[in-house]
Scaffold this motif. Structure first.
Motif, PDB file in Angstrom:
ATOM      1  N   ASN A  34       0.357  -1.361   0.070  1.00  0.00           N
ATOM      2  CA  ASN A  34       0.223  -0.242  -0.003  1.00  0.00           C
ATOM      3  C   ASN A  34       1.147   1.397  -0.144  1.00  0.00           C
ATOM      4  OD1 ASN A  34      -2.503   1.726  -0.131  1.00  0.00           O
ATOM      5  ND2 ASN A  34      -2.374   1.495   2.289  1.00  0.00           N
ATOM      6  N   PHE A  68      -5.939   1.431  -3.926  1.00  0.00           N
ATOM      7  CA  PHE A  68      -7.320   1.574  -2.667  1.00  0.00           C
ATOM      8  C   PHE A  68      -7.812   0.372  -2.704  1.00  0.00           C
ATOM      9  CE2 PHE A  68     -11.526   2.449  -1.321  1.00  0.00           C
ATOM     10  CZ  PHE A  68     -11.873   2.551  -0.065  1.00  0.00           C
ATOM     11  N   VAL A  71      -6.004  -2.793  -2.286  1.00  0.00           N
ATOM     12  CA  VAL A  71      -5.938  -3.372  -0.865  1.00  0.00           C
ATOM     13  C   VAL A  71      -7.609  -3.816  -0.211  1.00  0.00           C
ATOM     14  CG1 VAL A  71      -5.772  -2.030   1.240  1.00  0.00           C
ATOM     15  CG2 VAL A  71      -3.687  -1.464  -0.670  1.00  0.00           C
ATOM     16  N   VAL A  72      -8.341  -3.100  -0.948  1.00  0.00           N
ATOM     17  CA  VAL A  72      -9.525  -3.716  -0.241  1.00  0.00           C
ATOM     18  C   VAL A  72     -10.071  -5.044  -0.656  1.00  0.00           C
ATOM     19  CG1 VAL A  72     -12.109  -3.082   0.253  1.00  0.00           C
ATOM     20  CG2 VAL A  72     -10.738  -1.696   0.512  1.00  0.00           C
ATOM     21  N   LEU A  75      -8.532  -7.261   1.008  1.00  0.00           N
ATOM     22  CA  LEU A  75      -8.190  -7.564   2.420  1.00  0.00           C
ATOM     23  C   LEU A  75      -9.558  -8.171   2.200  1.00  0.00           C
ATOM     24  CD1 LEU A  75      -7.343  -3.958   4.210  1.00  0.00           C
ATOM     25  CD2 LEU A  75      -6.059  -6.241   4.901  1.00  0.00           C
ATOM     26  N   ILE A  79     -10.128 -11.971   5.294  1.00  0.00           N
ATOM     27  CA  ILE A  79     -10.657 -12.133   6.051  1.00  0.00           C
ATOM     28  C   ILE A  79     -11.696 -13.085   5.786  1.00  0.00           C
ATOM     29  CG2 ILE A  79     -12.706 -10.902   7.600  1.00  0.00           C
ATOM     30  CD1 ILE A  79     -11.103  -8.180   6.652  1.00  0.00           C
TER      31      ILE A  79
ATOM     32  N   THR B  79      -9.590   4.752   5.259  1.00  0.00           N
ATOM     33  CA  THR B  79     -10.446   3.922   5.020  1.00  0.00           C
ATOM     34  C   THR B  79      -8.851   2.095   4.991  1.00  0.00           C
ATOM     35  OG1 THR B  79     -11.380   5.312   4.000  1.00  0.00           O
ATOM     36  CG2 THR B  79     -12.170   2.294   4.464  1.00  0.00           C
ATOM     37  N   ALA B  80      -8.015   2.512   4.530  1.00  0.00           N
ATOM     38  CA  ALA B  80      -6.575   0.813   3.539  1.00  0.00           C
ATOM     39  C   ALA B  80      -6.299   0.532   4.903  1.00  0.00           C
ATOM     40  CB  ALA B  80      -6.831   1.265   2.572  1.00  0.00           C
ATOM     41  N   SER B  81      -5.852   1.747   6.013  1.00  0.00           N
ATOM     42  CA  SER B  81      -5.367   1.368   6.764  1.00  0.00           C
ATOM     43  C   SER B  81      -5.790   0.791   7.690  1.00  0.00           C
ATOM     44  CB  SER B  81      -4.838   2.695   7.736  1.00  0.00           C
ATOM     45  OG  SER B  81      -3.931   3.226   7.000  1.00  0.00           O
ATOM     46  N   ALA B  83      -9.291  -0.446   7.557  1.00  0.00           N
ATOM     47  CA  ALA B  83      -9.308  -2.379   6.931  1.00  0.00           C
ATOM     48  C   ALA B  83      -7.696  -3.676   7.969  1.00  0.00           C
ATOM     49  CB  ALA B  83      -9.333  -3.032   5.637  1.00  0.00           C
TER      50      ALA B  83
ATOM     51  N   ASN C 111     -12.181   7.215  10.585  1.00  0.00           N
ATOM     52  CA  ASN C 111     -11.092   7.263   9.422  1.00  0.00           C
ATOM     53  C   ASN C 111     -10.256   8.434  10.666  1.00  0.00           C
ATOM     54  OD1 ASN C 111     -11.847   6.031   7.721  1.00  0.00           O
ATOM     55  ND2 ASN C 111     -12.664   7.464   7.022  1.00  0.00           N
ATOM     56  N   THR C 114      -7.296   6.844  12.409  1.00  0.00           N
ATOM     57  CA  THR C 114      -6.602   6.450  11.929  1.00  0.00           C
ATOM     58  C   THR C 114      -5.432   7.697  11.137  1.00  0.00           C
ATOM     59  OG1 THR C 114      -8.233   4.823  11.489  1.00  0.00           O
ATOM     60  CG2 THR C 114      -6.370   4.388  10.227  1.00  0.00           C
ATOM     61  N   VAL C 120      -4.626   4.339  15.102  1.00  0.00           N
ATOM     62  CA  VAL C 120      -4.559   3.547  14.043  1.00  0.00           C
ATOM     63  C   VAL C 120      -6.348   2.677  14.510  1.00  0.00           C
ATOM     64  CG1 VAL C 120      -5.196   1.751  12.930  1.00  0.00           C
ATOM     65  CG2 VAL C 120      -2.714   3.076  13.144  1.00  0.00           C
TER      66      VAL C 120
ATOM     67  N   ASN D 189     -17.987   1.355   0.459  1.00  0.00           N
ATOM     68  CA  ASN D 189     -17.046   2.169   1.064  1.00  0.00           C
ATOM     69  C   ASN D 189     -15.997   2.851   0.455  1.00  0.00           C
ATOM     70  OD1 ASN D 189     -16.181  -0.239   3.333  1.00  0.00           O
ATOM     71  ND2 ASN D 189     -15.632  -1.576   1.466  1.00  0.00           N
TER      72      ASN D 189
END
Lengths: 97, 106, 158, 191
Positions: A34, A68, A71-72, A75, A79, B79-81, B83, C111, C114, C120, D189
């Motif tokens: 990332n 982005f 990465v999502v 993840l 998960i 958001t990425a961090s 998640a 957010n 973070t 975080v 999201n």
């Protein structure tokens, strides 16, 4: 001045790449990737100014978005194990020790 | 002239913070504390560099695009961090906490 | 109504991104905007969550606040990274309450936590956030709850 | 000067990543590194002035193919299975080295990067560069060549891709409602 900044970004990219190669956990790798992606976006933006071709900024823009989404997606797979599940059905709540 | 100096210091500060963050992800002991180092490069470093470039460009389409990149990073990087930290926690990765405290501060 | 203002917003966005004003290209841009609106309408995603106009008045103040927080937190964490020899961090896992009433407010709060390096958010539920903090000071600052007051949070009537 | 340096550094990173991909056994980490590989190669394309290729690499290489490979792993469900090599590496190594040597030999005939006398620069490119905007009205020359001058060619390509897409849907179809829910969630999201 832009030269110095692009050098700094390259150094950071190298450090992030080293972290992505060393691991140790899969999450470390994802975090490093990332970060690497963000640095690529910045490098392209700086390079657009360095060479005076402002249309390269569009690519930096696309990159910021794709980084982005990637990465999502990763993840989500980490998960839930697949891309379809949406709820918290197969995860357990986190407790503070 | 003043704008030049301002943008240069922004760019240099951003580059410096990036390298510091890069050092941070190697110096910190576990994944969760490394997240904070990643946070540096994702937030202030990126923002300073984009701000410096924007000052160089002045009022133009390029500045708008830089602002847009700024906005995307501003919205997506936390958001990425989050998640990522959430995934690590659910994945059963235990953070190394400071053992000296022992108390819960909620 | 909301769809229309969203369309205008998207078209201005398209215009600024492309920077071309010939009739053909303007028409193509307009077509894509209309198509997007049609699809978004069909998917039923134009609501107060995906298009939060009602928060726009509170946003500038929040932006100034969060920028200041980001700068100070960054400097703090950068100093701790560069402190060689001595152990400079004391990682904490804390639980803090979430006073916000709307989902949007809660997400913005998490957010914002973070976004400031040093903290975080790890888990977000209805009434609390679990936060991993790099240092005890950062954790204490967050528990004091000054950030929670700065978050834009406004309930919308449906 | 600096762009040469950026080039060299990015190429070095690319080589390191490639070696790491070859040496790794965890499929998941390999896909992550493929992402980095795409980012690096697209960065190289940008530095070498090929903005359009970089755009495609960014969208397809880093975005779609990462997600597709992850989906494949999710569907096959044996992410951590380790498999020892069932054959000796020497024959593949010899084949790869020969192919590489042939390719390097081939590059000797290629004109120097950015050479103004190269056929690509003197043949039809000047025609497109001069006429593209007045004849088609499309500001991007590459787009005008793809969508206007070679319109039928592009149409054929699109038909091929479309047919392939339909075939894949027919083969693995039946998951439509779930995938549309996922898409909605991702946009939620993003906002």
């Amino acid at each position: 001045m832009l030269t110095a900044v692009s050098l700094a970004i390259l150094i950071t990219m190298g450090l992030a790449l080293a972290r992505a190669l060393m691991g140790p956990t899969v999450y470390d790798r994802i975090a490093a990737i990332n970060m690497f992606g963000t640095k690529t976006v910045l490098l392209i933006a700086v390079f657009a100014f360095l060479s005076g071709r402002m249309d390269l900024l569009d690519i930096a823009l696309v990159y910021a978005l794709i980084n982005f989404i990637g990465v999502v997606a990763v993840l989500k797979l980490v998960i839930y194990g697949d891309f379809h599940s949406s709820g918290k059905d197969n995860t357990k709540p986190v407790k503070v020790d | 002239m003043i704008i030049d100096i301002l943008s240069w210091s922004c760019l240099l500060g951003g580059g410096l913070l990036g390298v510091v963050g890069g050092i941070g992800i190697h110096r910190f002991p576990d994944f969760y504390s490394r997240q904070h180092a990643t946070g540096i490069t994702d937030t202030l470093c990126a923002m300073l560099i984009l701000l410096g470039l924007g000052l160089q460009a002045g009022m133009s389409f390029a500045t708008f695009k830089l602002a847009l990149i700024f906005m995307f990073l501003f919205l997506t990087s936390p958001t990425a961090s989050h998640a990522l930290a959430n995934a690590a926690m659910h994945g059963g990765l235990k953070p190394k906490l400071d053992s000296a405290t022992g108390k819960d501060e909620s | 109504m909301k769809a229309f203002s969203y369309g205008v917003f998207l078209f201005v966005f398209w215009l600024l991104l492309s920077g071309h004003f010939e009739p053909l290209l303007l028409g193509l841009g307009l077509t894509s905007v209309v198509l997007t609106i049609f699809l978004a309408k069909r998917m039923n995603v134009i609501d107060h969550e995906s298009y939060p106009v009602h928060l726009s008045s509170q946003f500038p103040a929040f932006f100034v606040y969060i920028s200041r927080e980001i700068v100070s937190a960054n400097i703090d964490v950068a100093k701790r990274i560069m402190k060689f020899r001595c152990k400079s961090i004391s990682p904490q896992l804390i639980e803090i309450p979430v006073p916000q009433k709307t989902d949007m407010g809660r997400v913005i709060y998490a957010n914002a936590i973070t976004l400031t390096p040093g903290t975080v958010s790890v888990e977000l539920t209805k009434d609390k956030i679990i936060v991993h903090a790099l240092t005890r000071e950062a954790a204490d600052d967050l528990s004091a709850g000054s950030m929670a007051k700065a978050i834009p949070d406004q309930v919308v009537e449906k | 000067m600096i762009d040469v340096f950026i080039n060299i550094t990015l190429l070095a990173f690319l080589a390191i990543t490639a070696v790491a991909i070859v040496r790794m056994t965890n499929l998941f980490a390999i896909i992550m590194l493929f992402g980095i590989f795409s980012f690096l190669s697209a960065g190289l394309f940008v530095v070498m002035d090929a903005a359009d290729v970089a755009f495609t690499e960014a969208a397809v290489g880093a975005g779609i193919s990462t997600v597709l490979m992850l989906a494949t792993i999710a569907l096959t469900k044996d992410q951590n299975e380790k498999q020892s090599a069932s054959h000796r590496p020497w024959l593949p190594l010899a084949v790869v080295i020969m192919t590489g040597a042939a390719l390097v030999y081939g590059t000797l005939d290629i004109p120097v990067f950015g050479d103004p006398d190269a056929p690509a620069q003197t043949h039809v490119a000047p025609y497109y560069l001069e006429r593209a905007v007045p004849e088609t009205g499309v500001p991007n020359v590459v787009t005008s060549v793809l969508a206007s001058y070679r319109g039928f060619d592009t149409l054929g390509e699109v038909v091929v891709v479309f047919t392939a897409g339909i075939a894949v849907l027919l083969l693995i179809g039946g998951r439509r409602p779930k995938s549309s829910r996922k898409k909605k969630e991702r946009e939620g999201n993003d906002a």
